[in-house]
Design an enzyme around this catalytic site. Structure first.
Site: not given
Ligand code: PMP
Length: 380
Positions: A75-76, A155, A183, A203-204, A241, A326
């Site tokens: 997701a980042t 989150n 989430q 994000s999986a 890839t 994070c």
């Molecule tokens: N957005 C939200 C709302 C999240 O909770 C998170 C994970 N803490 C992320 C983005 C980032 O996801 P990832 O670390 O898997 O890239």
């Protein structure tokens, strides 16, 4: 020394992988190791076919068309791609971006960078329940607004924003809506088409899939500038890839979520409510976030007059957190709770409990007993 019972209640940070997901992935680490972009042999075709199937599984879960899914590392990356990709593609139309104070850093930071390079930013506030105000949003939109970026579910608190209403405002004003649904995907029904969402990240590893796999839904009509250039994979939007085993695992996780979401949600709501009701019986405790608009597997509770760090240390056999993994390296109080009007001191006394598919009633009962004990001890 025998291992003490370890209870995992930090499922918003990451979820354990479902064993069925792992089984689906394993062949793609072994005999089916091909590069999905190899066009000239069966190894490539097998990998490409598996990626295509996963694209459909993701699309089925989210109401997207399979060609509208761009695979990323998580997701980042998806948030960065959406935010910077739109800013670059639409800067001639306008330079204003709207977001919200309670977003994840993976949204706030790329938006802050754009602010530093000349974009005008609006950060919407939230009320004490963690919800944005739609009138404030409507007032903030100008003819220069190119992007509204509001998360689906938070989150730290699980609070769900009124995404359909936000999408209507975006549409009426001819601006784009991006939502970080990290989430929410796999936890609650989402349909990007019915909801009018233009872009959505996920994000999986948040829904029992592997780490390092995620994606971005990008509506056909949206233009995005690539942020990773190279071989032109993913229709030129994200070169590199493909992580075939990860993508296959994410596809399977989507399929399982679609089949089991309803049952999981009911079970987790009952367990979460049991946990929450019992913890709130401890004197001087309070719950953070909306009671109605929230995910059913999360609760965020403040234990007044208790230092959260010490509480976490004392609860060494229960995995919970004070907020985003994070940002847990910093000792800053949660920006999410602060935005909701919670004092620094109380934010430091707040704990997020995130339940998951594999959480049991015994674990919840054990947690209630341990937290009650430890809070009383620390207050003494
Ligand atoms: N957005 C939200 C709302 C999240 O909770 C998170 C994970 N803490 C992320 C983005 C980032 O996801 P990832 O670390 O898997 O890239």
């Amino acid at each position: 020394m025998p291992q003490k019972l370890q209870v995992y209640l930090d499922n918003n940070a990451t979820t354990p992988m479902d064993p069925r997901v792992l089984d689906t992935m394993l062949p793609y680490f072994k005999e089916k190791f091909g590069n999905a972009a190899s066009r000239n042999h069966v190894f490539g075709w097998q990998a490409e076919e598996a990626v295509q199937q996963a694209r459909e599984q993701v699309a089925n879960l989210t109401g997207a068309r399979s060609r509208e899914i761009v695979f990323t590392s998580g997701a980042t990356e998806a948030n960065n791609l959406a935010i910077k990709g739109v800013a670059e593609a639409y800067y001639k139309k306008g330079n204003h971006i709207i977001t919200c104070l309670t977003e994840h850093k993976a949204v706030l930071d790329p938006i802050r960078s754009l602010g530093e390079s000349g974009f005008r930013l609006t950060h919407l506030s939230v009320n004490s329940e963690g919800l944005i105000n739609l009138d404030e949003l409507a007032d903030a939109i100008t003819d220069q607004t190119i992007l509204i970026c509001i998360m689906y579910a938070n989150n730290e608190t699980g609070v769900i924003q009124p995404i359909k209403e936000i999408a209507q405002l975006a549409k009426r004003n001819e601006t784009l809506l991006m939502t970080d649904a990290t989430q929410a995907v796999g936890k609650i029904p989402i349909n990007v088409r019915n909801s009018g969402i233009d872009m959505m990240s996920f994000s999986a590893h948040k829904f029992y899939g592997p780490k390092g796999a995620g994606g971005l839904f990008v509506r056909d009509s949206v233009q995005l500038s690539a942020q990773l250039e190279g071989g032109g994979h993913e229709r030129g939007v994200r070169s590199g890839t493909l992580n075939v085993p990860g993508i296959v695992g994410m596809g399977k996780a989507c399929e399982l979520a679609q089949q089991e979401m309803k049952v999981d949600e009911q079970k987790l709501r009952a367990l979460r409510d049991q946990l929450e009701t019992s913890l709130l019986k401890i004197p001087e405790t309070s719950r953070n976030g909306s009671l109605e608009d929230r995910l059913s597997h999360v609760t965020n509770i403040s234990f007044h007059r208790v230092d959260g760090e010490r509480l976490l240390l004392s609860l060494n056999d229960i995995a919970v957190s004070q907020g985003s993994a994070c940002t847990s390296a910093t000792l800053e109080p949660s920006h999410v709770l602060k935005s909701m009007g919670v004092s620094d001191e109380l934010a430091h006394s707040s704990i997020r409990f995130g339940l998951g598919r594999f959480t049991t009633r015994e674990e919840i009962e054990y947690t209630i007993q341990r937290v009650t004990e430890v809070v009383n001890q620390l207050r003494d």
